[in-house]
Design an enzyme around this catalytic site. Structure first.
Site, PDB file in Angstrom:
ATOM      1  N   MET A 110       0.743  -1.302   0.224  1.00 28.60           N
ATOM      2  CA  MET A 110      -0.125   0.048  -0.284  1.00 28.60           C
ATOM      3  C   MET A 110       0.865   1.193   0.061  1.00 28.60           C
ATOM      4  O   MET A 110       0.321   2.455   0.381  1.00 28.60           O
ATOM      5  CB  MET A 110      -1.190  -0.241   1.377  1.00 28.60           C
ATOM      6  CG  MET A 110      -1.755  -1.285   1.340  1.00 28.60           C
ATOM      7  SD  MET A 110      -3.337  -0.786   1.944  1.00 28.60           S
ATOM      8  CE  MET A 110      -2.933  -0.903   3.635  1.00 28.60           C
ATOM      9  N   GLY A 117      11.559  -2.643   5.110  1.00 23.01           N
ATOM     10  CA  GLY A 117      10.888  -3.948   5.168  1.00 23.01           C
ATOM     11  C   GLY A 117      10.505  -4.314   3.694  1.00 23.01           C
ATOM     12  O   GLY A 117      10.840  -5.483   3.173  1.00 23.01           O
ATOM     13  N   HIS A 118       9.863  -3.363   2.939  1.00 22.36           N
ATOM     14  CA  HIS A 118       9.100  -3.610   1.589  1.00 22.36           C
ATOM     15  C   HIS A 118      10.427  -3.935   0.549  1.00 22.36           C
ATOM     16  O   HIS A 118      10.330  -4.559  -0.263  1.00 22.36           O
ATOM     17  CB  HIS A 118       8.247  -2.349   1.168  1.00 22.36           C
ATOM     18  CG  HIS A 118       7.023  -2.032   2.053  1.00 22.36           C
ATOM     19  ND1 HIS A 118       6.896  -0.867   2.778  1.00 22.36           N
ATOM     20  CD2 HIS A 118       5.834  -2.702   1.958  1.00 22.36           C
ATOM     21  CE1 HIS A 118       5.837  -0.990   3.240  1.00 22.36           C
ATOM     22  NE2 HIS A 118       5.004  -1.965   2.653  1.00 22.36           N
ATOM     23  N   HIS A 122       9.209   1.319   3.277  1.00 21.36           N
ATOM     24  CA  HIS A 122      10.366   1.311   4.087  1.00 21.36           C
ATOM     25  C   HIS A 122      11.237  -0.010   3.793  1.00 21.36           C
ATOM     26  O   HIS A 122      10.774  -0.524   2.841  1.00 21.36           O
ATOM     27  CB  HIS A 122       9.790   1.332   5.626  1.00 21.36           C
ATOM     28  CG  HIS A 122       8.812   0.047   5.830  1.00 21.36           C
ATOM     29  ND1 HIS A 122       9.118  -1.208   5.714  1.00 21.36           N
ATOM     30  CD2 HIS A 122       7.440   0.172   5.932  1.00 21.36           C
ATOM     31  CE1 HIS A 122       8.102  -1.993   6.164  1.00 21.36           C
ATOM     32  NE2 HIS A 122       7.037  -1.149   5.997  1.00 21.36           N
ATOM     33  N   GLY A 159       5.135  -9.826   4.080  1.00 18.35           N
ATOM     34  CA  GLY A 159       6.322  -9.376   5.554  1.00 18.35           C
ATOM     35  C   GLY A 159       5.384 -10.399   6.480  1.00 18.35           C
ATOM     36  O   GLY A 159       4.056 -10.564   6.462  1.00 18.35           O
ATOM     37  N   SER A 217       6.878   0.013   9.772  1.00 21.62           N
ATOM     38  CA  SER A 217       5.476  -0.148   9.474  1.00 21.62           C
ATOM     39  C   SER A 217       5.262   1.150   8.485  1.00 21.62           C
ATOM     40  O   SER A 217       5.935   2.097   8.965  1.00 21.62           O
ATOM     41  CB  SER A 217       4.596  -0.104  10.429  1.00 21.62           C
ATOM     42  OG  SER A 217       3.317   0.082  10.075  1.00 21.62           O
ATOM     43  N   SER A 218       4.425   1.218   7.696  1.00 17.57           N
ATOM     44  CA  SER A 218       4.034   2.566   6.916  1.00 17.57           C
ATOM     45  C   SER A 218       3.449   3.465   7.877  1.00 17.57           C
ATOM     46  O   SER A 218       3.600   4.641   7.822  1.00 17.57           O
ATOM     47  CB  SER A 218       3.197   2.156   5.846  1.00 17.57           C
ATOM     48  OG  SER A 218       3.572   1.180   4.891  1.00 17.57           O
TER      49      SER A 218
HETATM   50  O1  PAF Z   1      -0.082  -5.673   3.795  1.00 18.91           O
HETATM   51  C1  PAF Z   1      -0.389  -4.774   3.066  1.00 18.91           C
HETATM   52  O2  PAF Z   1       0.087  -3.769   2.713  1.00 18.91           O
HETATM   53  C2  PAF Z   1      -1.933  -4.816   2.365  1.00 18.91           C
HETATM   54  O3  PAF Z   1      -2.571  -5.580   3.161  1.00 18.91           O
HETATM   55  C3  PAF Z   1      -1.736  -5.579   1.275  1.00 18.91           C
HETATM   56  C4  PAF Z   1      -1.477  -7.037   1.162  1.00 18.91           C
HETATM   57  C5  PAF Z   1      -0.972  -4.777  -0.202  1.00 18.91           C
HETATM   58  C6  PAF Z   1      -3.300  -5.938   0.363  1.00 18.91           C
HETATM   59  O4  PAF Z   1      -3.740  -4.446   0.177  1.00 18.91           O
END
Ligand code: PAF
Length: 282
Positions: free
Chosen positions: A30, A36-37, A34, A149, A187-188
């Site tokens: 979404m 983690g992503h 950060h 994650g 976390s975002s």
């Molecule tokens: O974990 C997230 O960021 C969201 O729940 C996801 C998996 C992208 C679905 O919108």
């Protein structure tokens, strides 16, 4: 770097490059990226020919309209961060209409009860929204592997269940939590914390680590009581839930069983900002 806003454009691009020997890795997010992503992207890049990242704040998974409104949207800086990993990453950043085609509603899923626990209790309809969007994204991207994650461990188990039940041909890969140097899980939502709150939030992981060592010689109930009383002493924070559950069914641990792998799950508010975290207890 290729950035697509329309599923039709992304699908035709992916069809044009897909050959039998090609594998597509997919990292749904979404945004408000950060480290983690970025670690999920790196993992996908090493395992696949192409990596697609989606950036989409999915309205159907928010049960709280204020949370949806305040969710950080930072596409330009997200794209800059993705470029630091690789220019070859394919980004899909659609509008709500491109995903939902005028029908912004969740499908209802049966995840064999996984959805009824923890986040499911406190965020009604959340996992229907997650299942809906992830299923749609899988249909658009058609990935071989998808990366999630472990911070939202319940989500990871639910996506695995959805893929199994709907026979979606994708391998789901769970990746470890990334933490700030003070232990706060990345976390975002951390972008909404001020510096003082970021310092305070470090206590969540400290309490989880102590809970882990207490669980070796105490019951789940005793550990739960200790966590509740610890948060009662911190006026800036409100504990929403703490649960020790087995990893596969996510049912609360009433009596310890040697055959089960347990995990502690927590959700805490600092001001209006809701943070979740989890640690394995084995
Ligand atoms: O974990 C997230 O960021 C969201 O729940 C996801 C998996 C992208 C679905 O919108």
């Amino acid at each position: 770097m290729k950035i697509f806003e329309k599923q039709s454009d992304l699908s035709s691009f992916l069809k044009s490059v897909s050959k039998t020997q090609t594998s597509i890795g997919f990292v749904p997010t979404m945004g408000a990226l950060h480290e983690g992503h970025l670690s999920l992207l790196r993992e996908s890049m090493t395992q696949n020919t192409y990596t697609v990242m989606s950036i989409f704040v999915n309205p159907t998974q928010f049960n709280n309209p204020e949370d949806l409104e305040k969710y950080p949207r930072t596409l330009d800086s997200d794209v800059a961060k993705i470029k630091t990993v690789s220019q070859d990453i394919i980004v899909y950043a659609p509008t709500v209409d491109d995903i939902y085609q005028g029908q912004t509603q969740s499908e209802h899923f049966d995840f064999d009860g996984l959805e009824a626990q923890m986040e499911g209790q406190f965020r009604p309809g959340h996992y229907d929204g997650v299942g809906t969007v992830v299923k749609k994204l899988f249909e658009i991207v058609n990935p071989n592997k998808a990366y999630f994650g472990e911070k939202d461990f319940q989500q990871l188990q639910i996506i695995k269940k959805m893929v199994e039940k709907l026979k979606i041909p994708v391998e789901i890969i769970g990746c470890p939590i990334f933490r700030e140097s003070n232990g706060l899980a990345m976390s975002s939502r951390n972008q909404r914390l001020n510096d003082e709150q970021k310092k305070q939030a470090a206590v969540i992981y400290k309490i989880l680590k102590t809970a882990r060592s207490k669980f070796k010689n105490n019951s789940a109930h005793a550990v739960h009581q200790w966590v509740v009383s610890s948060f009662e002493k911190i006026p800036e924070m409100k504990l929403e839930y703490f649960q020790i559950a087995d990893e596969s069914r996510l049912l609360p641990c009433i009596r310890k069983s040697k055959n089960k792998k347990y995990r502690a799950f927590i959700a805490v508010f600092i001001a209006q900002i809701r943070l979740i975290d989890t640690v394995a207890l084995y």
